[in-house]
Design an enzyme around this catalytic site. Structure first.
Site, short mmCIF file in Angstrom:
data_model
loop_
_atom_site.label_atom_id
_atom_site.label_comp_id
_atom_site.label_asym_id
_atom_site.label_seq_id
_atom_site.Cartn_x
_atom_site.Cartn_y
_atom_site.Cartn_z
N LYS A 224 -12.30 -4.81 -2.32
CA LYS A 224 -13.27 -3.76 -2.59
C LYS A 224 -12.63 -2.65 -3.40
O LYS A 224 -13.26 -2.00 -4.22
CB LYS A 224 -13.79 -3.26 -1.25
CG LYS A 224 -14.17 -1.81 -1.20
CD LYS A 224 -14.41 -1.36 0.21
CE LYS A 224 -13.27 -0.52 0.71
NZ LYS A 224 -13.57 0.91 0.83
N LYS B 135 0.82 -1.21 0.00
CA LYS B 135 0.00 0.00 0.00
C LYS B 135 0.85 1.26 0.00
O LYS B 135 0.53 2.23 -0.67
CB LYS B 135 -0.95 0.02 1.21
CG LYS B 135 -2.13 -0.90 1.03
CD LYS B 135 -3.42 -0.30 1.60
CE LYS B 135 -4.59 -1.21 1.29
NZ LYS B 135 -5.37 -1.54 2.48
N LYS C 221 -5.65 -10.09 -5.24
CA LYS C 221 -6.73 -10.63 -4.41
C LYS C 221 -8.04 -9.91 -4.71
O LYS C 221 -8.03 -8.76 -5.14
CB LYS C 221 -6.38 -10.55 -2.92
CG LYS C 221 -6.44 -9.17 -2.31
CD LYS C 221 -6.26 -9.25 -0.78
CE LYS C 221 -6.23 -7.84 -0.19
NZ LYS C 221 -6.01 -7.81 1.25
P1 TYM Z 1 -10.73 -6.91 5.95
O1 TYM Z 1 -11.85 -6.05 6.43
O2 TYM Z 1 -9.95 -6.45 4.78
O3 TYM Z 1 -11.26 -8.34 5.58
C1 TYM Z 1 -12.10 -9.09 6.45
C2 TYM Z 1 -11.78 -10.58 6.32
O4 TYM Z 1 -11.92 -11.00 4.96
C3 TYM Z 1 -10.76 -11.70 4.54
N1 TYM Z 1 -10.51 -11.45 3.10
C4 TYM Z 1 -10.25 -12.41 2.21
N2 TYM Z 1 -10.15 -13.76 2.33
C5 TYM Z 1 -9.89 -14.46 1.22
N3 TYM Z 1 -9.73 -13.89 -0.01
C6 TYM Z 1 -9.83 -12.56 -0.18
N4 TYM Z 1 -9.70 -12.02 -1.40
C7 TYM Z 1 -10.09 -11.74 0.96
N5 TYM Z 1 -10.25 -10.41 1.16
C8 TYM Z 1 -10.50 -10.25 2.48
C9 TYM Z 1 -9.64 -11.10 5.38
O5 TYM Z 1 -8.54 -11.99 5.49
C10 TYM Z 1 -10.32 -10.88 6.71
O6 TYM Z 1 -10.29 -12.05 7.50
N6 TYM Z 1 -7.06 -5.94 9.19
C11 TYM Z 1 -8.28 -6.71 9.00
C12 TYM Z 1 -9.36 -6.41 10.01
C13 TYM Z 1 -8.97 -6.59 11.44
C14 TYM Z 1 -8.82 -7.83 12.13
C15 TYM Z 1 -8.50 -7.47 13.47
C16 TYM Z 1 -8.88 -9.16 11.73
C17 TYM Z 1 -8.77 -5.59 12.35
N7 TYM Z 1 -8.49 -6.13 13.56
C18 TYM Z 1 -8.25 -8.46 14.42
C19 TYM Z 1 -8.64 -10.14 12.70
C20 TYM Z 1 -8.33 -9.78 14.01
C21 TYM Z 1 -8.85 -6.35 7.64
O7 TYM Z 1 -8.60 -5.30 7.11
O8 TYM Z 1 -9.74 -7.25 7.17
#
Ligand code: TYM
Length: 331
Positions: free
Chosen positions: A197, A112, A194
């Site tokens: 959004k 990023k 990947k």
């Molecule tokens: P976020 O909001 O981007 O995504 C939420 C969950 O979706 C999964 N994910 C995917 N899995 C498979 N293929 C994909 N293309 C894909 N895109 C998204 C992500 O792995 C995630 O599990 N930093 C985290 C949010 C967060 C978090 C936490 C997660 C904040 N605090 C504590 C676990 C524990 C995030 O941005 O996820």
């Protein structure tokens, strides 16, 4: 004791990568009677630019979406991250125990920051806040998609560091990644990226709330290759393999089992089969979402109730942290 924690950013719309990579697993853990805490991470969502007029709406939309996907507020604690101030307070404590070098290695930061002229400090410390989320609930397991595994690894390292410095406090959190396909879900238009959004080509992202028509169109135009047979070879045939991965995660069948079941089909026909399956899965979720989104007072009540329960756990832990690090010596 076992405790599950995970988080998701309040984007307006959940995509299939989120659903298959994480949310589906959340509901399974919940339904197995595990002790589960899920957070809508609005603090993480303001890391780069955001629109204040939309943020809270998106929190409510995400609440409705998660409930529609099967999160049950009677079984799960579901709360809005920013309503528990200890996440930020603890983030600072953890920031004091790690190094710039450790954070600079994380792939998400590297990717990023390369695209930005001015890199906000928040992007750098983002994974520390994530570690604070996890450790504050003494989580033992963190169900996430493959893209988050390195962040969970950091949370582990920070737990070890804290335990060694201040005395045993945190269990080591382990990531739980779907075993059927340890692949992340890729963009349908560019299988080297990947599904996300923010992707450049929105046709590559299947959203939970897309109409059946839109879903069908996106799947029909998914990038494949010149071979018509369906095989699972992520390295050499990333496009087709991504479709098989989606299929596998939707059904719980292994990629190989799916390939043998659809041996007779070419990619064109296979896409139709998969599209039908996805539409069938998403239709009831969409209906439930439409019902819930008309009930904002109910959604707020769910978050309020979740906040109270989360606060009980977080304040116990924060009390302990304050003593361990010497902010206080009251008994
Ligand atoms: P976020 O909001 O981007 O995504 C939420 C969950 O979706 C999964 N994910 C995917 N899995 C498979 N293929 C994909 N293309 C894909 N895109 C998204 C992500 O792995 C995630 O599990 N930093 C985290 C949010 C967060 C978090 C936490 C997660 C904040 N605090 C504590 C676990 C524990 C995030 O941005 O996820």
């Amino acid at each position: 004791p076992k405790r599950i924690f995970s988080g998701i950013q309040p984007t307006g719309n959940l995509h299939l990568g989120n659903y298959l990579g994480a949310i589906q697993k959340w509901t399974q853990l919940q339904d197995n009677g595990e002790n589960v805490v899920f957070s809508i991470v609005d603090m993480h969502a303001i890391t780069l630019t955001h629109d204040p007029k939309e943020l809270y709406d998106n929190v409510l939309k995400m609440t409705a979406t998660l409930l529609a996907c099967g999160i049950d507020p009677k079984k799960s604690i579901l709360f809005q991250q920013s309503t528990i101030p200890m996440h930020t307070q603890f983030c600072w404590v953890l920031a004091c125990t790690t190094t710039m070098a450790r954070l600079a290695h994380l792939p998400q930061y590297k990717e990023k920051s390369e695209t930005l002229k001015n890199v906000p400090v928040s992007l750098y410390i983002y994974p520390i806040l994530q570690a604070a989320d996890i450790l504050l609930y003494k989580a033992t397991h963190v169900p996430v998609g493959q893209d988050q595994v390195q962040h969970i690894q950091l949370a582990q390292d920070l737990a070890v560091k804290f335990n060694n410095t201040f005395g045993d406090t945190f269990p080591l959190p382990r990531s739980l990644v779907n075993e059927n396909a340890s692949q992340r879900i890729k963009s349908l238009r560019d299988p080297s990226k990947k599904m996300s959004k923010s992707s450049n080509d929105p046709k590559g992202t299947l959203n939970i709330l897309d109409t059946p028509d839109a879903l069908m169109k996106k799947i029909k135009t998914a990038v494949t290759d010149c071979t018509s047979k369906i095989t699972y070879e992520p390295e050499t045939r990333p496009g087709v393999s991504n479709l098989v991965t989606i299929h596998s995660m939707l059904t719980g069948k292994s990629p190989n089992q799916i390939c043998s079941e659809v041996e007779e089909l070419d990619t064109g026909k296979y896409k139709l089969v998969l599209a039908d399956l996805i539409i069938e899965k998403l239709t009831p979720i969409q209906e439930e979402f439409s019902r819930l989104i008309k009930e904002p007072a109910y959604l707020q009540e769910v978050l309020q109730d979740g906040r109270e329960k989360a606060m009980d756990i977080a304040s116990d832990c924060w009390y302990e942290i304050q003593h361990k690090i010497g902010y206080t010596n009251d008994v």
